[in-house]
Design a protein around this motif. Sequence first.
Motif, PDB file in Angstrom:
ATOM      1  N   GLY A   5       0.814  -1.213   0.000  1.00  0.00           N
ATOM      2  CA  GLY A   5       0.000   0.000   0.000  1.00  0.00           C
ATOM      3  C   GLY A   5       0.847   1.262   0.000  1.00  0.00           C
ATOM      4  N   PHE A   6       1.975   1.228   0.710  1.00  0.00           N
ATOM      5  CA  PHE A   6       2.882   2.376   0.735  1.00  0.00           C
ATOM      6  C   PHE A   6       3.529   2.579  -0.633  1.00  0.00           C
ATOM      7  CE2 PHE A   6       2.542   1.303   5.207  1.00  0.00           C
ATOM      8  CZ  PHE A   6       2.545   2.539   5.833  1.00  0.00           C
ATOM      9  N   VAL A   7       3.939   1.475  -1.273  1.00  0.00           N
ATOM     10  CA  VAL A   7       4.576   1.557  -2.598  1.00  0.00           C
ATOM     11  C   VAL A   7       3.596   2.108  -3.627  1.00  0.00           C
ATOM     12  CG1 VAL A   7       5.606   0.218  -4.486  1.00  0.00           C
ATOM     13  CG2 VAL A   7       6.206  -0.302  -2.114  1.00  0.00           C
ATOM     14  N   GLU A   8       2.392   1.579  -3.640  1.00  0.00           N
ATOM     15  CA  GLU A   8       1.380   2.033  -4.599  1.00  0.00           C
ATOM     16  C   GLU A   8       1.052   3.510  -4.389  1.00  0.00           C
ATOM     17  OE1 GLU A   8      -0.989  -2.270  -4.979  1.00  0.00           O
ATOM     18  OE2 GLU A   8      -1.735  -0.700  -3.639  1.00  0.00           O
ATOM     19  N   GLY A   9       0.812   3.873  -3.136  1.00  0.00           N
ATOM     20  CA  GLY A   9       0.491   5.266  -2.828  1.00  0.00           C
ATOM     21  C   GLY A   9       1.644   6.195  -3.131  1.00  0.00           C
ATOM     22  N   GLY A  10       2.871   5.751  -2.870  1.00  0.00           N
ATOM     23  CA  GLY A  10       4.042   6.580  -3.134  1.00  0.00           C
ATOM     24  C   GLY A  10       4.239   6.858  -4.609  1.00  0.00           C
ATOM     25  N   ILE A  11       4.133   5.827  -5.431  1.00  0.00           N
ATOM     26  CA  ILE A  11       4.297   6.006  -6.885  1.00  0.00           C
ATOM     27  C   ILE A  11       3.242   6.969  -7.422  1.00  0.00           C
ATOM     28  CG2 ILE A  11       4.142   4.850  -9.131  1.00  0.00           C
ATOM     29  CD1 ILE A  11       5.271   2.331  -7.747  1.00  0.00           C
ATOM     30  N   ALA A  12       1.993   6.754  -7.046  1.00  0.00           N
ATOM     31  CA  ALA A  12       0.900   7.612  -7.524  1.00  0.00           C
ATOM     32  C   ALA A  12       1.076   9.049  -7.065  1.00  0.00           C
ATOM     33  CB  ALA A  12      -0.441   7.063  -7.036  1.00  0.00           C
ATOM     34  N   LEU A 228     -12.135   3.917 -15.765  1.00  0.00           N
ATOM     35  CA  LEU A 228     -11.528   5.240 -15.779  1.00  0.00           C
ATOM     36  C   LEU A 228     -12.536   6.349 -15.514  1.00  0.00           C
ATOM     37  CD1 LEU A 228      -8.985   6.925 -16.262  1.00  0.00           C
ATOM     38  CD2 LEU A 228      -9.545   6.937 -18.708  1.00  0.00           C
ATOM     39  N   GLN A 229     -13.734   6.264 -16.114  1.00  0.00           N
ATOM     40  CA  GLN A 229     -14.724   7.320 -15.925  1.00  0.00           C
ATOM     41  C   GLN A 229     -15.116   7.472 -14.453  1.00  0.00           C
ATOM     42  OE1 GLN A 229     -17.561   5.730 -18.915  1.00  0.00           O
ATOM     43  NE2 GLN A 229     -17.562   7.780 -19.797  1.00  0.00           N
ATOM     44  N   THR A 230     -15.320   6.349 -13.796  1.00  0.00           N
ATOM     45  CA  THR A 230     -15.679   6.375 -12.378  1.00  0.00           C
ATOM     46  C   THR A 230     -14.544   6.938 -11.533  1.00  0.00           C
ATOM     47  OG1 THR A 230     -17.185   4.508 -12.582  1.00  0.00           O
ATOM     48  CG2 THR A 230     -16.281   4.927 -10.395  1.00  0.00           C
ATOM     49  N   HIS A 231     -13.325   6.531 -11.834  1.00  0.00           N
ATOM     50  CA  HIS A 231     -12.168   7.014 -11.063  1.00  0.00           C
ATOM     51  C   HIS A 231     -11.989   8.516 -11.231  1.00  0.00           C
ATOM     52  CE1 HIS A 231     -10.521   2.683 -11.807  1.00  0.00           C
ATOM     53  NE2 HIS A 231     -11.496   2.704 -10.917  1.00  0.00           N
ATOM     54  N   VAL A 232     -12.175   9.024 -12.443  1.00  0.00           N
ATOM     55  CA  VAL A 232     -12.035  10.457 -12.697  1.00  0.00           C
ATOM     56  C   VAL A 232     -13.137  11.236 -11.984  1.00  0.00           C
ATOM     57  CG1 VAL A 232     -12.140  12.269 -14.461  1.00  0.00           C
ATOM     58  CG2 VAL A 232     -10.803  10.200 -14.873  1.00  0.00           C
ATOM     59  N   ALA A 233     -14.378  10.772 -12.101  1.00  0.00           N
ATOM     60  CA  ALA A 233     -15.503  11.479 -11.477  1.00  0.00           C
ATOM     61  C   ALA A 233     -15.353  11.526  -9.959  1.00  0.00           C
ATOM     62  CB  ALA A 233     -16.816  10.791 -11.850  1.00  0.00           C
ATOM     63  N   ALA A 234     -15.011  10.391  -9.341  1.00  0.00           N
ATOM     64  CA  ALA A 234     -14.869  10.334  -7.880  1.00  0.00           C
ATOM     65  C   ALA A 234     -13.685  11.182  -7.406  1.00  0.00           C
ATOM     66  CB  ALA A 234     -14.684   8.889  -7.429  1.00  0.00           C
ATOM     67  N   SER A 235     -12.581  11.140  -8.152  1.00  0.00           N
ATOM     68  CA  SER A 235     -11.397  11.895  -7.727  1.00  0.00           C
ATOM     69  C   SER A 235     -11.585  13.391  -7.924  1.00  0.00           C
ATOM     70  CB  SER A 235     -10.156  11.411  -8.483  1.00  0.00           C
ATOM     71  OG  SER A 235     -10.329  11.499  -9.878  1.00  0.00           O
ATOM     72  N   PHE A 236     -12.331  13.801  -8.949  1.00  0.00           N
ATOM     73  CA  PHE A 236     -12.587  15.231  -9.147  1.00  0.00           C
ATOM     74  C   PHE A 236     -13.432  15.777  -7.993  1.00  0.00           C
ATOM     75  CE2 PHE A 236     -14.690  18.976 -10.941  1.00  0.00           C
ATOM     76  CZ  PHE A 236     -13.584  19.653 -11.443  1.00  0.00           C
ATOM     77  N   PRO A 301      -6.785  18.427 -10.646  1.00  0.00           N
ATOM     78  CA  PRO A 301      -5.915  17.554 -11.446  1.00  0.00           C
ATOM     79  C   PRO A 301      -5.030  16.643 -10.600  1.00  0.00           C
ATOM     80  CG  PRO A 301      -5.881  19.780 -12.316  1.00  0.00           C
ATOM     81  CD  PRO A 301      -6.641  19.839 -11.021  1.00  0.00           C
ATOM     82  N   PHE A 302      -4.497  17.183  -9.476  1.00  0.00           N
ATOM     83  CA  PHE A 302      -3.644  16.357  -8.613  1.00  0.00           C
ATOM     84  C   PHE A 302      -4.414  15.130  -8.141  1.00  0.00           C
ATOM     85  CE2 PHE A 302      -2.303  14.959  -4.420  1.00  0.00           C
ATOM     86  CZ  PHE A 302      -0.929  14.822  -4.561  1.00  0.00           C
ATOM     87  N   THR A 303      -5.640  15.350  -7.667  1.00  0.00           N
ATOM     88  CA  THR A 303      -6.423  14.240  -7.128  1.00  0.00           C
ATOM     89  C   THR A 303      -6.808  13.257  -8.228  1.00  0.00           C
ATOM     90  OG1 THR A 303      -7.301  15.788  -5.477  1.00  0.00           O
ATOM     91  CG2 THR A 303      -8.387  13.665  -5.659  1.00  0.00           C
ATOM     92  N   VAL A 304      -7.141  13.788  -9.414  1.00  0.00           N
ATOM     93  CA  VAL A 304      -7.477  12.909 -10.544  1.00  0.00           C
ATOM     94  C   VAL A 304      -6.262  12.061 -10.918  1.00  0.00           C
ATOM     95  CG1 VAL A 304      -8.067  12.836 -12.985  1.00  0.00           C
ATOM     96  CG2 VAL A 304      -9.311  14.387 -11.458  1.00  0.00           C
ATOM     97  N   VAL A 305      -5.106  12.711 -11.110  1.00  0.00           N
ATOM     98  CA  VAL A 305      -3.889  11.968 -11.467  1.00  0.00           C
ATOM     99  C   VAL A 305      -3.529  10.977 -10.366  1.00  0.00           C
ATOM    100  CG1 VAL A 305      -1.414  12.166 -11.963  1.00  0.00           C
ATOM    101  CG2 VAL A 305      -3.008  13.831 -12.933  1.00  0.00           C
ATOM    102  N   LEU A 306      -3.661  11.421  -9.102  1.00  0.00           N
ATOM    103  CA  LEU A 306      -3.322  10.562  -7.965  1.00  0.00           C
ATOM    104  C   LEU A 306      -4.123   9.263  -7.980  1.00  0.00           C
ATOM    105  CD1 LEU A 306      -1.997  10.101  -5.129  1.00  0.00           C
ATOM    106  CD2 LEU A 306      -3.986  11.296  -4.172  1.00  0.00           C
ATOM    107  N   PHE A 307      -5.448   9.373  -8.052  1.00  0.00           N
ATOM    108  CA  PHE A 307      -6.272   8.177  -7.920  1.00  0.00           C
ATOM    109  C   PHE A 307      -6.317   7.350  -9.200  1.00  0.00           C
ATOM    110  CE2 PHE A 307      -8.082  10.606  -4.294  1.00  0.00           C
ATOM    111  CZ  PHE A 307      -7.814   9.666  -3.310  1.00  0.00           C
ATOM    112  N   VAL A 308      -6.276   8.003 -10.356  1.00  0.00           N
ATOM    113  CA  VAL A 308      -6.235   7.239 -11.613  1.00  0.00           C
ATOM    114  C   VAL A 308      -4.925   6.450 -11.676  1.00  0.00           C
ATOM    115  CG1 VAL A 308      -6.042   7.431 -14.126  1.00  0.00           C
ATOM    116  CG2 VAL A 308      -7.796   8.733 -12.910  1.00  0.00           C
TER     117      VAL A 308
END
Length: 320
Positions: A5-12, A228-236, A301-308
């Motif tokens: 979880g740390f690796v995944e979160g760190g990369i994103a 992708l659509q769901t991830h973008v909508a939720a992260s925005f 954009p940060f949150t969208v890029v982060l979660f996508v």
Amino acid sequence: MGVKGFVEGGIASIVAGCSTHPIDLLKVRMQLQGESSAAVPAIRPALSFPGTSSVVMPHPTPAPRPPGLIAMGGKILRAEGPAALFSGISATVLRQTLYSTTRMGLYDILKTKWSNPAIHGGAPAFPLHKKITAGLIAGGVGAAVGNPADVAMVRMQADGRLPAADRRNYRSVADALGQMVRREGVGSLWRGSALTVNRAMIVTASQLATYDQAKEAILERALLPDGLQTHVAASFAAGIVAAVASNPVDVVKTRVMNMRVEKGVAPPYAGALDCALKTVRAEGPMALYKGFIPTVSRQGPFTVVLFVTLEQVRSLLKNF
């Protein structure tokens, strides 16, 4: 989940932080606008005319309107060149490595531990109040770990606005941290840490909880497929909520971290509350929402890029 979880979160987080760094720099510059304004307006001399007993007060000159997001970007490009938009990028990488990696990984651990067994028709697996609590804890711990990089990043981003003689001219985040320790002591690395922790708790709780809640709502109502659509909508949605909730604390944090402290001279601010009060008295309550447009422009954009990115990294690492 553990280390994964740390690796995944760190990369994103590193990908998201680097891709939105120029907007974050504009946000910092806009939050510092008007900081040197006097808390009490200067008293203008009265004008009197011969043969009259009346006193005429001159009409006050309105303060120039501070530049907006695009104008600020143009001003920086003209005065400092395109490279200035990436001032402090090394500090951003270190900050995301320390702060965001910690908060994302810890949130994942708490999410796994606190989720209820899936019961059809029963309580949600990870209810909202637990999401918020996990976000508050994860954000606070991550901010405490990453505060030195945060201070260095703010200073490096703000440096170009100062006269050449007053600039700190840090060459890298390592140089910034080294100079701060030598000149101001180790304690300077945690300057504004209470604000950083408070902001991070607000951001993480609102950002991660909103993302999970919005994603669950979209999937439960079958509004969109899990893609992708769901991830973008939720992260925005998560980015907007986080920006609104955190901007006042972010303004005060930026100013406290950026203040110049000289030996034998009283600092401009005695602390976070003093900074907030002086800012409101000198510039009005809405000063706490300075830089809000770039905050939203960056947080979205940060949150969208982060979660996508996070969802893609999870997909790639699901078998590890």
